[in-house]
Enzyme design. Structure first.
Site, PDB file in Angstrom:
ATOM      1  N   ASP A 171     -18.820 -32.374 -32.351  1.00  0.00           N
ATOM      2  CA  ASP A 171     -17.856 -33.324 -31.791  1.00  0.00           C
ATOM      3  C   ASP A 171     -17.564 -34.465 -32.764  1.00  0.00           C
ATOM      4  O   ASP A 171     -16.421 -34.903 -32.903  1.00  0.00           O
ATOM      5  CB  ASP A 171     -18.407 -33.890 -30.479  1.00  0.00           C
ATOM      6  CG  ASP A 171     -17.439 -34.857 -29.825  1.00  0.00           C
ATOM      7  OD1 ASP A 171     -16.303 -34.456 -29.546  1.00  0.00           O
ATOM      8  OD2 ASP A 171     -17.825 -36.023 -29.599  1.00  0.00           O
ATOM      9  N   LEU A 184     -14.041 -14.403  -0.573  1.00  0.00           N
ATOM     10  CA  LEU A 184     -14.607 -14.493   0.765  1.00  0.00           C
ATOM     11  C   LEU A 184     -13.607 -13.863   1.724  1.00  0.00           C
ATOM     12  O   LEU A 184     -12.405 -13.830   1.437  1.00  0.00           O
ATOM     13  CB  LEU A 184     -14.862 -15.952   1.160  1.00  0.00           C
ATOM     14  CG  LEU A 184     -15.841 -16.738   0.298  1.00  0.00           C
ATOM     15  CD1 LEU A 184     -15.767 -18.224   0.643  1.00  0.00           C
ATOM     16  CD2 LEU A 184     -17.256 -16.224   0.500  1.00  0.00           C
ATOM     17  N   SER A 221       0.852  -1.191   0.000  1.00  0.00           N
ATOM     18  CA  SER A 221       0.000   0.000   0.000  1.00  0.00           C
ATOM     19  C   SER A 221       0.885   1.236   0.000  1.00  0.00           C
ATOM     20  O   SER A 221       1.733   1.401   0.884  1.00  0.00           O
ATOM     21  CB  SER A 221      -0.916  -0.001   1.231  1.00  0.00           C
ATOM     22  OG  SER A 221      -1.752  -1.134   1.228  1.00  0.00           O
ATOM     23  N   CYS A 275     -17.216 -11.491  -8.754  1.00  0.00           N
ATOM     24  CA  CYS A 275     -16.567 -11.600  -7.441  1.00  0.00           C
ATOM     25  C   CYS A 275     -16.366 -13.066  -7.064  1.00  0.00           C
ATOM     26  O   CYS A 275     -17.302 -13.869  -7.102  1.00  0.00           O
ATOM     27  CB  CYS A 275     -17.401 -10.894  -6.379  1.00  0.00           C
ATOM     28  SG  CYS A 275     -16.649 -10.956  -4.730  1.00  0.00           S
TER      29      CYS A 275
END
Length: 555
Positions: free
Chosen positions: A513, A312, A172, A309
């Protein structure tokens, strides 16, 4: 936070009080967890082999990143973080012990967490920090251990942390001017932080991330100075929008939007080079031409990234927060000390995650409304949401039972060579069109298993057709179209459009496929519902579509 011991000793439906929010869950969480974990407890030695369903919320967001606060204490008093007098601290016995922390890390690793970031307060104030890093890095399933620090007391400890397994580092740093640093942090320390930057680069932390909170009238005139900081250093300066925390005197007028900072850089340097951002990354990345390092913009307020997001947060006293700015907090510490099993801990984590909201609540209502509008296009949501933003299945119990049908179509663009092989049944894998028809019918019948919140319907008809291009078909850019269609029908309270779409898509995928060894440049497109009948919206058909055939009793 109140958790009763009886909650964890019973298999009856439980109710947990999480601060001011009532979180309800039922024993099936534990049963589901038990089914996947094979009853692994918190001290298993083989947890990397445990297969658990991922930590998903009701909006489909997968959570594999855990931020852990190791301490509430900090050696700075940054203005955007806390008041000058500091904040009330928990007693020592209220914080997680290292054994409790290790158990929770192991638990989250079995639930799919792969990255752990250690934060604070200031994590370097923990005397056992190197041991914590070593234990987290040694946990089966954890691939990255990162840390965020203010760097003031880090330099002397960084070599040991690197050896212990600290793989990524954020520092920071809000100003490059000593007087401003002391005014912002209410403490001196810029010289120590800059020395830590140089040491981190020597220890090969690349890119070293520098977190810079921009505030109008304080450091917004240093945007270009930080850009120059990247000229010869392999650092990533990340400009972070000022966000509200308790006691940090946040005001909308102090916010410097990311777009405004980017405009200031373009005015100075001209065009910047855009860089690819990692999956679930929070920053948009740029580089000044000719510079070694790069710049990032974390626009949490003006361009929220809540839709992707994957984070946690675990507080120092063991509180689980599914959103940094949410008021809800679940005490895993209390659960641990009540003697619960890992199965029930997993159930509590999943129950808390089910209440995660679509978007954080930071900032005043007007700012949130503008941010929501700005980020709406990039935000992934489900259509079935209640008033609180939680996904739910629509109740169709009151709707009448009627005959319903739908037809969906799509096309597979293939090479002329492949088209010839299909027409002549010359593929080495066999009858590709028949396989596609069978796969599409099976896919239509399994729609409720594949698409969240779709009602399971007893289909009376799931019919797939494959129309091959004729030899006289006119190619488009060297490609011709194989047309696929799926027709579905049911007697039910809700429509069968999703079943038709799913059947058509699965048929196209199966055909792809079967044929990919011949043509690797096939394209699937134009998937849509072309007609339907039944239901409150009535019958409709696109002009070029083919109406689904109704049962004889309705024609």
């Amino acid at each position: 936070m109140i958790l009763c011991r009886q909650l964890f000793m019973t298999r009856a439906p439980f109710s947990v009080v999480i601060k001011n929010t009532q979180l309800k869950g039922y024993s099936w969480y534990s049963e589901s967890s038990r089914r996947y974990t094979n009853n692994v407890n918190g001290h298993s030695k083989n947890q990397s082999k445990v297969e658990n369903p991922p930590l998903m919320d009701l909006l489909g967001r997968k959570h594999d990143y855990l931020r852990i606060s190791l301490t509430e204490r900090c050696n700075l008093r940054c203005q955007y973080c806390m008041p000058a007098e500091g904040v009330p601290l928990c007693g020592r016995n209220e914080l997680l012990s290292r054994d409790e922390l290790s158990r929770l890390v192991r638990l989250f690793a079995t639930l799919g967490v792969r990255k752990v970031r250690l934060t604070g307060g200031e994590p370097t104030l923990r005397s056992d920090l190197a041991d914590v890093v070593r234990e987290v890095a040694a946990t089966d399933g954890i691939t990255t251990v990162a840390m965020t620090s203010n760097g003031v007391a880090l330099a002397r400890r960084l070599p040991a942390l690197r050896r212990a397994g600290l793989g990524a580092l954020n520092l920071s740093l809000d100003t490059l001017r000593a007087d401003r640093y002391e005014r912002m942090a209410r403490r001196p320390g810029l010289r120590k932080v800059l020395a830590c930057v140089d040491l981190a680069l020597q220890l090969d932390y690349r890119p070293l991330k520098i977190n810079t909170v921009l505030m109008k009238g304080f450091n917004d005139d240093e945007i270009c100075d930080f850009a120059e900081f990247t000229k010869d250093k392999d650092v990533e300066v990340r400009f972070i929008e000022f966000m509200p925390f308790s006691g940090n005197a946040w005001a909308d007028a102090r916010l410097v939007p990311g777009d405004e900072a980017l405009a200031a850089l373009r005015k100075r340097y001209g065009d910047l080079l855009p860089l690819a951002a990692p999956s679930c990354g929070t920053a948009s990345l740029w580089r000044v031409p000719g510079h070694v390092g790069r710049l990032g913009f974390i626009s949490s307020m003006t361009r929220p990234f809540c839709g992707s997001c994957n984070r946690l947060r675990l507080t120092a006293d063991g509180g689980l927060k599914v959103c940094l700015f949410g008021a809800d907090e679940l005490s895993l510490r209390d659960a641990l000390r009540a003697g619960v099993s890992d199965d029930d801990l997993s159930a509590l984590v999943r129950a808390a995650l089910r209440r995660k909201r679509p978007q954080h609540a930071a900032g005043p209502p007007a700012r949130r409304a503008r941010a929501a509008q700005a980020g709406r296009r990039g935000y992934c949501t489900l259509t079935h949401l209640d008033a609180e933003g939680r996904a739910r299945m629509v109740d169709v119990g009151a709707k009448p039972v009627t005959r319903r049908g739908a037809r969906a179509e799509c096309e597979l663009l293939v090479s002329e060579k492949l088209a010839r092989l299909l027409r002549g049944a010359g593929l080495s894998k066999g009858d590709a069109t028949t396989v596609a028809q069978v796969a599409g019918a099976m896919g239509a019948k399994r729609t409720a298993d594949l698409v969240p919140l779709c009602h399971p319907l007893p289909l009376e008809l799931a019919r797939v057709s494959v129309e091959l291009p004729s030899a006289a078909a006119t190619p488009r850019d060297g490609r011709v179209a194989v047309k696929l269609a799926c027709e579905t029908r049911a007697t039910s309270r809700t429509g069968v459009e999703m079943e038709a779409l799913t059947g058509c898509a699965v048929a196209a995928l199966a055909l792809y496929d079967m044929c990919k060894s011949v043509d690797r440049h096939m394209t699937i497109g134009e998937l849509r519902v072309v007609s339907k009948f039944g239901g409150a919206s009535g019958d409709w058909c696109l002009a070029e579509g083919v109406a689904p055939s109704k049962p004889s009793s309705e024609t």
